[in-house]
Design a protein around this motif. Structure first.
Motif, PDB file in Angstrom:
ATOM      1  N   GLY A 126       0.795  -1.225   0.000  1.00  0.00           N
ATOM      2  CA  GLY A 126       0.000   0.000   0.000  1.00  0.00           C
ATOM      3  C   GLY A 126       0.823   1.268   0.000  1.00  0.00           C
ATOM      4  N   ILE A 127       2.030   1.213  -0.545  1.00  0.00           N
ATOM      5  CA  ILE A 127       2.914   2.382  -0.485  1.00  0.00           C
ATOM      6  C   ILE A 127       3.325   2.881  -1.868  1.00  0.00           C
ATOM      7  N   ALA A 128       2.751   2.328  -2.928  1.00  0.00           N
ATOM      8  CA  ALA A 128       3.148   2.746  -4.281  1.00  0.00           C
ATOM      9  C   ALA A 128       2.921   4.238  -4.496  1.00  0.00           C
ATOM     10  N   ASP A 129       1.813   4.769  -3.976  1.00  0.00           N
ATOM     11  CA  ASP A 129       1.504   6.184  -4.161  1.00  0.00           C
ATOM     12  C   ASP A 129       2.424   7.089  -3.357  1.00  0.00           C
ATOM     13  N   LYS A 130       3.138   6.504  -2.405  1.00  0.00           N
ATOM     14  CA  LYS A 130       4.039   7.277  -1.545  1.00  0.00           C
ATOM     15  C   LYS A 130       5.496   7.060  -1.921  1.00  0.00           C
ATOM     16  N   THR A 131       5.720   6.525  -3.120  1.00  0.00           N
ATOM     17  CA  THR A 131       7.067   6.126  -3.510  1.00  0.00           C
ATOM     18  C   THR A 131       7.458   6.723  -4.853  1.00  0.00           C
ATOM     19  N   LEU A 132       8.618   7.368  -4.877  1.00  0.00           N
ATOM     20  CA  LEU A 132       9.226   7.822  -6.122  1.00  0.00           C
ATOM     21  C   LEU A 132      10.058   6.671  -6.668  1.00  0.00           C
ATOM     22  N   VAL A 133       9.723   6.204  -7.875  1.00  0.00           N
ATOM     23  CA  VAL A 133      10.494   5.158  -8.539  1.00  0.00           C
ATOM     24  C   VAL A 133      11.282   5.806  -9.673  1.00  0.00           C
ATOM     25  N   VAL A 134      12.584   5.559  -9.679  1.00  0.00           N
ATOM     26  CA  VAL A 134      13.469   6.087 -10.719  1.00  0.00           C
ATOM     27  C   VAL A 134      14.087   4.902 -11.455  1.00  0.00           C
ATOM     28  N   TYR A 135      14.111   4.998 -12.786  1.00  0.00           N
ATOM     29  CA  TYR A 135      14.675   3.918 -13.598  1.00  0.00           C
ATOM     30  C   TYR A 135      15.782   4.437 -14.505  1.00  0.00           C
ATOM     31  N   VAL A 136      16.875   3.663 -14.609  1.00  0.00           N
ATOM     32  CA  VAL A 136      17.965   3.968 -15.523  1.00  0.00           C
ATOM     33  C   VAL A 136      18.784   2.696 -15.699  1.00  0.00           C
ATOM     34  N   THR A 137      19.560   2.612 -16.776  1.00  0.00           N
ATOM     35  CA  THR A 137      20.512   1.510 -16.902  1.00  0.00           C
ATOM     36  C   THR A 137      21.924   2.054 -16.781  1.00  0.00           C
ATOM     37  N   ASP A 138      22.875   1.205 -16.381  1.00  0.00           N
ATOM     38  CA  ASP A 138      24.232   1.698 -16.143  1.00  0.00           C
ATOM     39  C   ASP A 138      24.991   1.968 -17.432  1.00  0.00           C
ATOM     40  N   ASN A 139      24.776   1.155 -18.437  1.00  0.00           N
ATOM     41  CA  ASN A 139      25.398   1.361 -19.750  1.00  0.00           C
ATOM     42  C   ASN A 139      24.736   0.423 -20.750  1.00  0.00           C
ATOM     43  N   GLY A 140      24.958   0.717 -22.024  1.00  0.00           N
ATOM     44  CA  GLY A 140      24.326  -0.072 -23.065  1.00  0.00           C
ATOM     45  C   GLY A 140      25.004  -1.409 -23.317  1.00  0.00           C
ATOM     46  N   TRP A 141      24.387  -2.178 -24.197  1.00  0.00           N
ATOM     47  CA  TRP A 141      24.884  -3.502 -24.562  1.00  0.00           C
ATOM     48  C   TRP A 141      24.225  -3.893 -25.884  1.00  0.00           C
ATOM     49  N   VAL A 142      25.029  -4.254 -26.855  1.00  0.00           N
ATOM     50  CA  VAL A 142      24.527  -4.834 -28.098  1.00  0.00           C
ATOM     51  C   VAL A 142      25.105  -6.242 -28.178  1.00  0.00           C
ATOM     52  N   GLN A 143      24.256  -7.230 -28.177  1.00  0.00           N
ATOM     53  CA  GLN A 143      24.719  -8.608 -28.141  1.00  0.00           C
ATOM     54  C   GLN A 143      25.425  -8.993 -29.437  1.00  0.00           C
ATOM     55  N   ASP A 144      26.644  -9.515 -29.309  1.00  0.00           N
ATOM     56  CA  ASP A 144      27.340 -10.095 -30.457  1.00  0.00           C
ATOM     57  C   ASP A 144      26.619 -11.391 -30.809  1.00  0.00           C
ATOM     58  N   PRO A 145      26.093 -11.510 -32.015  1.00  0.00           N
ATOM     59  CA  PRO A 145      25.310 -12.708 -32.354  1.00  0.00           C
ATOM     60  C   PRO A 145      26.140 -13.984 -32.399  1.00  0.00           C
ATOM     61  N   ASN A 146      27.466 -13.854 -32.442  1.00  0.00           N
ATOM     62  CA  ASN A 146      28.314 -15.031 -32.599  1.00  0.00           C
ATOM     63  C   ASN A 146      29.197 -15.320 -31.394  1.00  0.00           C
ATOM     64  N   SER A 147      28.923 -14.646 -30.280  1.00  0.00           N
ATOM     65  CA  SER A 147      29.705 -14.909 -29.067  1.00  0.00           C
ATOM     66  C   SER A 147      28.871 -14.538 -27.847  1.00  0.00           C
ATOM     67  N   LYS A 148      29.460 -14.724 -26.676  1.00  0.00           N
ATOM     68  CA  LYS A 148      28.778 -14.362 -25.441  1.00  0.00           C
ATOM     69  C   LYS A 148      28.980 -12.886 -25.091  1.00  0.00           C
ATOM     70  N   GLY A 149      29.843 -12.216 -25.831  1.00  0.00           N
ATOM     71  CA  GLY A 149      30.187 -10.842 -25.506  1.00  0.00           C
ATOM     72  C   GLY A 149      29.336  -9.813 -26.218  1.00  0.00           C
ATOM     73  N   TYR A 150      29.808  -8.573 -26.184  1.00  0.00           N
ATOM     74  CA  TYR A 150      29.058  -7.463 -26.764  1.00  0.00           C
ATOM     75  C   TYR A 150      29.717  -6.991 -28.053  1.00  0.00           C
ATOM     76  N   ALA A 151      28.910  -6.373 -28.877  1.00  0.00           N
ATOM     77  CA  ALA A 151      29.383  -5.888 -30.164  1.00  0.00           C
ATOM     78  C   ALA A 151      30.119  -4.563 -29.999  1.00  0.00           C
ATOM     79  N   ALA A 152      30.834  -4.194 -31.047  1.00  0.00           N
ATOM     80  CA  ALA A 152      31.559  -2.931 -31.040  1.00  0.00           C
ATOM     81  C   ALA A 152      30.596  -1.753 -30.902  1.00  0.00           C
ATOM     82  N   ARG A 153      31.144  -0.658 -30.364  1.00  0.00           N
ATOM     83  CA  ARG A 153      30.398   0.594 -30.211  1.00  0.00           C
ATOM     84  C   ARG A 153      29.166   0.449 -29.331  1.00  0.00           C
TER      85      ARG A 153
END
Length: 463
Positions: A255-282
């Motif tokens: 019962g506290i949603a109306d009394k709560t400021l929710v802020v959303y953000v992500t720390d940094n981007g990610w583009v999935q490399d389709p051929n590995s477990k890592g991230y793509a360039a840029r």
């Protein structure tokens, strides 16, 4: 008699309303970990399902053109806890490099270079410390690099921190979301029972690697023509969304949603490399849109009007905005804007320019940010300038530009394919001036860029 009772009741309700208005809101900061700005239903992705964040977006003042100044997890989180740019709080990368400079600093201090880097958290007011002065309890869960949760000023938390085993970036805190929400639920229950306002840092290790989503979610994304690495990443985004739904549902249940400021953000981007477990360039670690851009949202029912906000927004604005909502003092040295008056009144933000910087993953000199500097960038309206520097790059995931300025028209070229610097030298000059006013660097660094520009100009003339 009845009239007297009615008058008394009206007076009580009026008093209760005023008293309730004086109570500061709870504040919940939700941090995604390694997710592109495109990878949400409400941002238009054609496959990834994020129903809980879609609903949060509908209920929020949402900035689709949000940014983090530094596209790497530790410096990005340090900005969100101090309200300072990386070159100001001196946490520019994830780890100190094994350099002569860092060894000298460590020897002089009689501490490890890692401890010296963490000690920057002791030098600045943090959000939990500032909110504690207003009576807030605070809870750390998920990613956290700066020692124990207590060192950041949290009253409650999960991370034991360096030098404890696994303390590099969260240890026990990294279980949240992946292994359930009970610690967060217990903290919310405690704060509600104590009738205390609270600050919750929810920074789960999601959708971050390892990409090991529940099979029930992964099956939804496995299809012909889509690689397994992409399917797993998509499923991780939905898994993260699911945990956000559990958190937001807990606010509803208490019962506290109306009394709560929710802020959303992500720390940094990610583009999935389709051929590995890592991230793509840029993407991650880069100053390009796929690294720095993120939706930023503010939800506070009856206080903030849900709307699509067309302005630029930076995560540097989040700390002063949260402090303002709590009625806490905002340190005079914070460079971000308090957006709360604009969010409440729906008035335009009187700013059309934001700034950012990129550094090497490993910090070359923990006392000199410029030693690791790779990029400074500025966005004015829809125009973006990147300047490149010679900080120790290590194994970069995006190609260096050799010092040549990069100028992009984000409205017509949102994925930064066409460099307009040669065609618009006056714009480059003006925006470089804005960068110098924001964060000046030494003449040596400026000469590196100027020399490269002269060489490039000679090449263009020769052609």
């Amino acid at each position: 008699m009845i009239r007297t009772q009615i008058v008394a009741l009206v007076a009580f309700v009026a008093f209760a309303s005023v008293a309730g208005a004086d109570q500061p809101p709870n504040i919940v900061l939700i941090l995604s970990d390694d997710q592109s700005w495109t990878d949400y239903g409400f941002m238009g992705h054609d496959a990834i399902q994020t129903p809980n964040l879609d609903k949060l977006a509908r209920d929020s003042a949402r900035f689709r053109r949000g940014y983090v100044p530094t596209a790497l997890c530790r410096p990005s989180l340090m900005t969100l806890i101090t309200g300072l740019y990386s070159h100001q709080n001196l946490v520019t990368g994830n780890d100190p490099a094994a350099t002569d400079a860092n060894r000298a600093h460590a020897t002089k201090a009689g501490e490890s270079a890692r401890e010296l880097l963490i000690s920057n958290i002791d030098k600045h007011p943090t959000v939990p410390r500032m909110l504690a002065e207003k009576g807030y309890l605070s809870f750390q869960s998920g990613k956290w690099w700066e020692g124990s949760f207590q060192r950041g000023g949290f009253t409650h938390g999960m991370t034991r921190g360096y030098p404890e085993k696994g303390g590099r970036h969260g240890d026990d805190g990294l279980k949240i979301g992946r292994e359930g929400m009970q610690p967060v639920n217990d903290f919310i229950d405690t704060a509600v029972d104590m009738k205390k306002p609270f600050f919750l840092w929810y920074a789960p290790f999601l959708p971050h690697t390892p990409h090991n989503p529940p099979e029930r979610i992964l099956k939804k994304y496995q299809q012909e023509g889509r690689t397994e690495s992409v399917a797993k990443y998509y499923a991780m985004c939905e898994w993260f969304d699911e945990t956000c739904g559990q958190l937001l549902g807990r606010l509803d249940a208490k019962g506290i949603a109306d009394k709560t400021l929710v802020v959303y953000v992500t720390d940094n981007g990610w583009v999935q490399d389709p051929n590995s477990k890592g991230y793509a360039a840029r993407s991650k670690r880069s100053p390009y849109e796929a690294g720095t851009r993120t939706p930023i949202m503010f939800r506070w029912p009856a206080q903030i009007h849900p709307a699509d906000r067309p302005e630029l927004c930076s995560s540097i604005d989040i700390v002063p905005t949260m402090l303002a909502a709590a009625g806490a003092d905002i340190p005079a040295n914070l460079p971000g804007l308090n957006l709360l008056p604009n969010l409440k009144s729906e008035t335009p933000i009187a700013r059309d320019t934001i700034f950012g910087e990129s550094f090497a993953h490993d910090i070359a000199d923990i006392e000199n940010p410029e030693a690791s500097l790779l990029y400074r960038w500025v966005i004015e309206d829809q125009t973006k300038l990147l300047l490149t520097y010679d900080g120790a790059p290590g194994k970069m995931k995006f190609p260096p530009s050799g010092g040549e300025p990069q100028l992009f028209d984000l409205k017509n070229d949102p994925h930064e394919k066409v460099n307009l610097a040669a065609q618009q030298p006056q714009v480059v000059k003006e925006l470089r001036g804005r960068l110098i006013d924001w964060y000046p660097v030494t003449q040596r660094k400026q000469d590196t860029v100027a020399s490269a520009e002269k060489a490039n100009e000679k090449t263009r003339r020769a052609k």
